[in-house]
Design an enzyme around this catalytic site. Sequence first.
Site, PDB file in Angstrom:
ATOM      1  N   HIS A  91      33.100   9.102  69.343  1.00 57.49           N
ATOM      2  CA  HIS A  91      32.258   8.644  68.224  1.00 57.49           C
ATOM      3  C   HIS A  91      31.666   7.279  68.550  1.00 57.49           C
ATOM      4  O   HIS A  91      32.284   6.455  69.238  1.00 57.49           O
ATOM      5  CB  HIS A  91      33.019   8.621  66.895  1.00 57.49           C
ATOM      6  CG  HIS A  91      34.200   7.696  66.837  1.00 57.49           C
ATOM      7  ND1 HIS A  91      34.094   6.373  66.482  1.00 57.49           N
ATOM      8  CD2 HIS A  91      35.515   7.915  67.072  1.00 57.49           C
ATOM      9  CE1 HIS A  91      35.295   5.812  66.493  1.00 57.49           C
ATOM     10  NE2 HIS A  91      36.179   6.717  66.866  1.00 57.49           N
ATOM     11  N   ASP A  93      30.302   5.191  66.037  1.00 66.13           N
ATOM     12  CA  ASP A  93      30.449   4.221  64.948  1.00 66.13           C
ATOM     13  C   ASP A  93      31.743   3.435  65.126  1.00 66.13           C
ATOM     14  O   ASP A  93      32.651   3.861  65.852  1.00 66.13           O
ATOM     15  CB  ASP A  93      30.432   4.916  63.588  1.00 66.13           C
ATOM     16  CG  ASP A  93      31.645   5.813  63.374  1.00 66.13           C
ATOM     17  OD1 ASP A  93      31.879   6.693  64.237  1.00 66.13           O
ATOM     18  OD2 ASP A  93      32.364   5.660  62.376  1.00 66.13           O
ATOM     19  N   ASP A 124      37.700   1.714  70.727  1.00 63.90           N
ATOM     20  CA  ASP A 124      37.642   2.753  69.697  1.00 63.90           C
ATOM     21  C   ASP A 124      36.237   2.812  69.099  1.00 63.90           C
ATOM     22  O   ASP A 124      35.963   2.162  68.105  1.00 63.90           O
ATOM     23  CB  ASP A 124      38.680   2.448  68.616  1.00 63.90           C
ATOM     24  CG  ASP A 124      38.787   3.510  67.542  1.00 63.90           C
ATOM     25  OD1 ASP A 124      38.309   4.635  67.769  1.00 63.90           O
ATOM     26  OD2 ASP A 124      39.347   3.206  66.476  1.00 63.90           O
ATOM     27  N   GLU A 155      32.989   8.717  62.134  1.00 60.57           N
ATOM     28  CA  GLU A 155      34.417   9.007  62.211  1.00 60.57           C
ATOM     29  C   GLU A 155      35.251   7.959  61.498  1.00 60.57           C
ATOM     30  O   GLU A 155      36.206   8.275  60.793  1.00 60.57           O
ATOM     31  CB  GLU A 155      34.844   9.118  63.684  1.00 60.57           C
ATOM     32  CG  GLU A 155      36.246   9.685  63.887  1.00 60.57           C
ATOM     33  CD  GLU A 155      37.360   8.660  63.749  1.00 60.57           C
ATOM     34  OE1 GLU A 155      38.508   9.059  63.493  1.00 60.57           O
ATOM     35  OE2 GLU A 155      37.091   7.450  63.897  1.00 60.57           O
ATOM     36  N   GLU A 156      34.895   6.695  61.672  1.00 60.87           N
ATOM     37  CA  GLU A 156      35.698   5.630  61.079  1.00 60.87           C
ATOM     38  C   GLU A 156      35.617   5.620  59.548  1.00 60.87           C
ATOM     39  O   GLU A 156      36.460   5.028  58.887  1.00 60.87           O
ATOM     40  CB  GLU A 156      35.261   4.263  61.619  1.00 60.87           C
ATOM     41  CG  GLU A 156      35.437   4.089  63.114  1.00 60.87           C
ATOM     42  CD  GLU A 156      36.894   4.044  63.560  1.00 60.87           C
ATOM     43  OE1 GLU A 156      37.793   4.331  62.737  1.00 60.87           O
ATOM     44  OE2 GLU A 156      37.131   3.733  64.738  1.00 60.87           O
ATOM     45  N   HIS A 421      40.938  -1.344  65.347  1.00 59.38           N
ATOM     46  CA  HIS A 421      40.804  -1.615  63.908  1.00 59.38           C
ATOM     47  C   HIS A 421      41.169  -3.053  63.544  1.00 59.38           C
ATOM     48  O   HIS A 421      40.910  -3.469  62.410  1.00 59.38           O
ATOM     49  CB  HIS A 421      41.644  -0.657  63.049  1.00 59.38           C
ATOM     50  CG  HIS A 421      41.183   0.756  63.074  1.00 59.38           C
ATOM     51  ND1 HIS A 421      41.379   1.625  62.023  1.00 59.38           N
ATOM     52  CD2 HIS A 421      40.535   1.483  64.016  1.00 59.38           C
ATOM     53  CE1 HIS A 421      40.872   2.812  62.315  1.00 59.38           C
ATOM     54  NE2 HIS A 421      40.362   2.738  63.542  1.00 59.38           N
TER      55      HIS A 421
END
Length: 454
Positions: A91, A93, A124, A155-156, A421
């Site tokens: 992904h 995003d 990520d 996705e996030e 994150h």
Amino acid sequence: MTTLSVDELRAAIERELPGVRADLERLVRIPGIAFDGFDFTPLERSAEAVAELLRNEGLEVQISRVGEGHPAVIGRKAAPAGAPTVLLYAHHDVQPTGDLSQWESEPFEPTERDGRLYGRGVADDKAGVMAHVAALRAFGENLPVGVVLFIEGEEEFGSASLEALLSKHRDELASDVIVIADSGNWDIGQPSLTTSLRGIVNSFVTVEVLHSAVHSGMYGGAVPDALMVLSRLLTSLHDDKGDVAVEGLVAKEASPLDYPEDRFRAEAGLIEGVQLIGTGRLVDRIWTKPTISILAVDAPKTNEAPNAIVPKAKAKLSMRLAPGDDPKSAYEALKAHLARNVPWGAKISFEFEHDGNPCVIDATGKYFDAARAAFKQAWDGTDAVEIGVGGSIPFISTFQDMFPQASILVTGVEDPNAKAHGPNESLHLGEFARVCLAEALLLRNVAVAGETVA
């Protein structure tokens, strides 16, 4: 079938890595965030940048979305006659940056320190995107399998439109093997296959005791304040040892890996003296047992609070579910527990936010053997281990449901120090090189396995 040898692929990846890193840094500089309240223009730029990367590798490319969803990039190159097709997922995003004061360098300006590249999304999952691109570049015109790249754009933020996208492009995405590059490895120097992930239920609970705030001196001592009620209610979610006390949730045992407590404490960043909660092996506690975290509480700010009894309080809860549990029944169990334990007759109400299924992957068969061999070759003889992940990637179960014949390999570029994150997210550049080589070797091995009669 003729394909590149292991040594040729090793040399090709080494040749391509400088350009791959440069393109990774270009992607990291695009702050594509799909969360509400953010400018979505960078997401469009990010999708276009990924599309350009795939076009440059000779793929047929389209940018697709469903309804109000964010852009996904799909690239395809047909398989040689008789060869299998591999779907490569990642992904583009990223998570919001959070508190900028906690970052040691600008989140969207990739910066190298001590062999790691820092920046939001660098691990990520933009490194996942570039690992796919690196494998394509290593083969050039000699790609031995068909490939479909599916690079998601939300996705996030929960992959709200993913199922609709998969349905819309189901025939185009059909494949023999699905590689989901959104997980990580057990340790630096130790490759892994992720074979279980927990599910998730996020929800809100609200308690009310008064129609409006009243004087704390006039009524305190007889009227319970809402924060007192909420605090007692939330403590009922765990027993004295820290295990979840909600009845009806599933708990299982994880794979036989030892996670030393000193390593876990260091990787978690636990303050000295703080005790761990829960019982059982650490891998069970973080991979295959349920957890409930209190993410936030709505309450007056301390510097603004009057001397008044708080009439209403609200908390956001995040429940992680063991593989094999069902989010809908787990949410009902949570509500029943809270309703049963609310003190002093306070009014209680619930609000569902979202959920996602846990998953278990049966990592057997020729394509999993092909992956293990690729990892062992890329990590210079080190065997891959099977790990669980305490976090949730609900769309994996969607892939399982929609493509039941495909072998699903969950891989990734993260290591225990990646801090995905969080502030100062980073990518270990040495491990990234191995990941890129492993993916190229995987495509080679899948091609060879695809020729073998089952």
